[in-house]
Design a protein around this motif. Structure first.
Motif, mmCIF file in Angstrom:
data_model
loop_
_atom_site.group_PDB
_atom_site.id
_atom_site.type_symbol
_atom_site.label_atom_id
_atom_site.label_comp_id
_atom_site.label_asym_id
_atom_site.label_seq_id
_atom_site.Cartn_x
_atom_site.Cartn_y
_atom_site.Cartn_z
ATOM 1 N N UNK A 252 0.844 -1.187 0.000
ATOM 2 C CA UNK A 252 0.000 0.000 0.000
ATOM 3 C C UNK A 252 0.887 1.248 0.000
ATOM 4 N N UNK A 253 0.441 2.256 -0.756
ATOM 5 C CA UNK A 253 1.172 3.521 -0.814
ATOM 6 C C UNK A 253 0.298 4.599 -0.203
ATOM 7 N N UNK A 254 0.884 5.407 0.654
ATOM 8 C CA UNK A 254 0.132 6.524 1.239
ATOM 9 C C UNK A 254 0.960 7.790 1.122
ATOM 10 N N UNK A 255 0.294 8.905 1.286
ATOM 11 C CA UNK A 255 1.011 10.173 1.151
ATOM 12 C C UNK A 255 1.713 10.517 2.461
ATOM 13 N N UNK A 256 3.033 10.509 2.428
ATOM 14 C CA UNK A 256 3.828 10.786 3.623
ATOM 15 C C UNK A 256 3.516 12.169 4.165
ATOM 16 N N UNK A 257 3.358 12.271 5.476
ATOM 17 C CA UNK A 257 3.142 13.564 6.121
ATOM 18 C C UNK A 257 1.742 14.118 5.947
ATOM 19 N N UNK A 258 0.909 13.414 5.156
ATOM 20 C CA UNK A 258 -0.465 13.874 4.940
ATOM 21 C C UNK A 258 -1.475 12.744 5.056
ATOM 22 N N UNK A 259 -1.022 11.611 5.573
ATOM 23 C CA UNK A 259 -1.933 10.484 5.825
ATOM 24 C C UNK A 259 -1.642 9.969 7.217
ATOM 25 N N UNK A 260 -2.694 9.756 7.994
ATOM 26 C CA UNK A 260 -2.495 9.142 9.295
ATOM 27 C C UNK A 260 -2.276 7.649 9.119
ATOM 28 N N UNK A 261 -1.206 7.146 9.710
ATOM 29 C CA UNK A 261 -0.976 5.700 9.760
ATOM 30 C C UNK A 261 -1.196 5.308 11.222
ATOM 31 N N UNK A 262 -2.430 4.897 11.507
ATOM 32 C CA UNK A 262 -2.792 4.615 12.899
ATOM 33 C C UNK A 262 -2.336 3.207 13.289
ATOM 34 N N UNK A 263 -2.201 2.984 14.592
ATOM 35 C CA UNK A 263 -1.765 1.684 15.117
ATOM 36 C C UNK A 263 -0.495 1.247 14.390
ATOM 37 N N UNK A 264 0.431 2.166 14.250
ATOM 38 C CA UNK A 264 1.589 1.943 13.380
ATOM 39 C C UNK A 264 2.383 0.687 13.715
ATOM 40 N N UNK A 265 2.645 0.501 15.004
ATOM 41 C CA UNK A 265 3.484 -0.637 15.390
ATOM 42 C C UNK A 265 2.857 -1.955 14.942
ATOM 43 N N UNK A 266 1.581 -2.112 15.250
ATOM 44 C CA UNK A 266 0.878 -3.345 14.891
ATOM 45 C C UNK A 266 0.753 -3.471 13.366
ATOM 46 N N UNK A 267 0.491 -2.319 12.696
ATOM 47 C CA UNK A 267 0.330 -2.319 11.237
ATOM 48 C C UNK A 267 1.622 -2.783 10.558
ATOM 49 N N UNK A 268 2.751 -2.242 11.011
ATOM 50 C CA UNK A 268 4.048 -2.587 10.413
ATOM 51 C C UNK A 268 4.386 -4.056 10.688
ATOM 52 N N UNK A 269 4.094 -4.500 11.909
ATOM 53 C CA UNK A 269 4.371 -5.900 12.266
ATOM 54 C C UNK A 269 3.586 -6.836 11.342
ATOM 55 N N UNK A 270 2.306 -6.550 11.189
ATOM 56 C CA UNK A 270 1.444 -7.365 10.321
ATOM 57 C C UNK A 270 1.952 -7.343 8.883
ATOM 58 N N UNK A 271 2.306 -6.143 8.407
ATOM 59 C CA UNK A 271 2.790 -5.998 7.029
ATOM 60 C C UNK A 271 4.093 -6.768 6.834
ATOM 61 N N UNK A 272 5.011 -6.635 7.763
ATOM 62 C CA UNK A 272 6.300 -7.339 7.659
ATOM 63 C C UNK A 272 6.100 -8.850 7.580
ATOM 64 N N UNK A 273 5.221 -9.342 8.436
ATOM 65 C CA UNK A 273 4.976 -10.786 8.456
ATOM 66 C C UNK A 273 4.371 -11.276 7.145
ATOM 67 N N UNK A 274 3.636 -10.401 6.437
ATOM 68 C CA UNK A 274 2.959 -10.809 5.190
ATOM 69 C C UNK A 274 3.756 -10.407 3.954
ATOM 70 N N UNK A 275 4.987 -9.924 4.139
ATOM 71 C CA UNK A 275 5.809 -9.467 3.003
ATOM 72 C C UNK A 275 5.062 -8.401 2.202
ATOM 73 N N UNK A 276 4.434 -7.502 2.912
ATOM 74 C CA UNK A 276 3.575 -6.471 2.315
ATOM 75 C C UNK A 276 4.226 -5.122 2.621
#
Lengths: 281, 281
Positions: A252-276
């Protein structure tokens, strides 16, 4: 010194701010940040979008119809608050239901002034009306700068080859869609926009795109090219990351500095585990 | 006179043209018009989009994969035809299926030359490749000018008030979407774009929009602001009008002179009976 004397003797005046709260998790994140900073937050909740967690965190909670501009201004005056943050979404679909367009005179005036009913022209008129009453509308990012998506890969996965091309292209297309004030999200695969969002919401747009494209697609969410940070700042959170994982997205691509990435820690962990990948552009 | 002598004695040389036929009814309409004018039409049908009615009407029918540019050029040379019309849609979803992107070298070259895989950049490169071989790509409207949507109301119903505003706005938004080369169709109600089309097709976009907006919505279909008439000219026909009737639309807006309104008589009759407008803009 006079200032020191004042600070010592006068009762500490807490900063006070009002939140016009729509749906989604954004108001809750804000209220937590406000509590951390000892800022008093009065919530004016939009009817139909009440969030129990926000009600619990608010110092006071009022409920209004989204169309009651007079009532909103009245509440702010009664609360003696002149700073307001718009947080959370108001579903346009609500506007379309017969009976719901029971606007007060002021809302009617605002509506007539707007060039059309897309978010930007409408919100600009609402903000003008509020500022005419001495109410300052703060940027959505107030107290929440730390929750904005960073530039570059948020996790360990980085897009490469075709996925990188799709990431670049999808971001460009999402920006085009946002420029037209139609929606914020597109789904792309192999250089083809398979789904574009209007009012159905990010997740439904992603589901539709995934169904057409199959695994390996890229979703992108963008702000308007000249995004007014006072409303409609894009949001992405763990719910959408989990959906992307389930549908086997490349990233997924989002606009840096202009998009909220909520629950970041959990989101990144999930993404890393899924090679996403989660890419800030 | 020499010309008269020639006409009398030489065997009458019929005009010959090839059709690269995708899905939908457009190739069939073209073949009927060609037959009326005694023009010989050889059909090169895209695999997976074969239409029995088109096969029946063609003077000869060849089948190719959409990615076989070399084979298409070879067929045209063998048939000694140097005029080609692109008619009907090729679903981009086909491009996304693994294995289907088995491009020949020539297709690969074209693909690499295209800025991205959206319709316009891709088709422009394909047309360049064909024209380099002396094959002229004719406008889709060749022989079919009479089937284009007229300006103004096609039937007896004319949009008024809110519906007229939505008609104007939806047409503007559909043009924006087409400018970005994402899709051609939007659904609007009360000044809100409720659905925007990408690859799901007009009818599915309309169904989604109707579900969100309820009765009284307006659908719009537009060409790109600088539409190349040689490909991807918007089409609307009785099937979509019947769908709009079923979903209780207020009407539909199409781009006059740049959108095919097929089965016009039946479409207008159905629209009139349902108090539904068909507006050419």
């Amino acid at each position: 010194m006079c200032a020191v004397f004042k600070e010592r003797d006068a009762p500490l005046k807490r900063e006070r701010v009002a939140v016009l709260a729509g749906g989604g998790e954004l108001p809750v994140h804000f209220l937590k940040k406000a509590a951390e900073k000892n800022i008093e937050a009065v919530v004016i909740g939009i009817k139909g979008e009440e969030n129990p967690a926000a009600i619990k965190l608010a110092s006071r909670y009022h409920k209004v119809k989204f169309s009651s501009i007079t009532k909103i201004i009245g509440l702010l005056k009664k609360e003696k608050i002149n700073k307001l943050v718009f947080l959370g979404y108001i579903r346009h679909t609500e506007v379309l239901k017969p009976g719901n367009l029971s606007l007060d005179l002021r809302a009617m005036k605002v509506l007539l002034r707007a060039a059309d009913l897309r978010t930007a022209p409408l919100m600009n008129e609402i903000i003008k009306e509020l500022e005419g009453e001495g109410i300052r509308v703060l940027p959505t990012t107030y107290l929440m700068e730390g929750l904005l998506a960073p530039a570059g890969a948020a996790g360990r996965v980085r897009p490469k080859g075709r996925a990188l091309k799709d990431a670049e292209f999808s971001f460009k297309m999402a920006s085009e869609l946002a420029r037209a004030d139609i929606g914020q999200t597109v789904v792309v695969k192999n250089g083809v926009v398979v789904a574009a969002e209007a009012q159905e919401g990010t997740d439904e747009c992603i589901r539709r795109g995934a169904k057409i494209a199959g695994p390996g697609f890229v979703a992108a969410k963008a702000a308007r090219p000249k995004q007014d940070l006072r409303y409609d700042v894009p949001v992405i959170g763990i719910k959408t990351i989990k959906l992307l994982k389930e549908l086997k997205a490349a990233g997924v691509v989002v606009q840096a500095g202009k998009t909220f990435l909520l629950d970041r820690e959990e989101a990144v962990k999930t993404a890393d585990r899924s090679r996403l990948f989660i890419l800030g552009r």
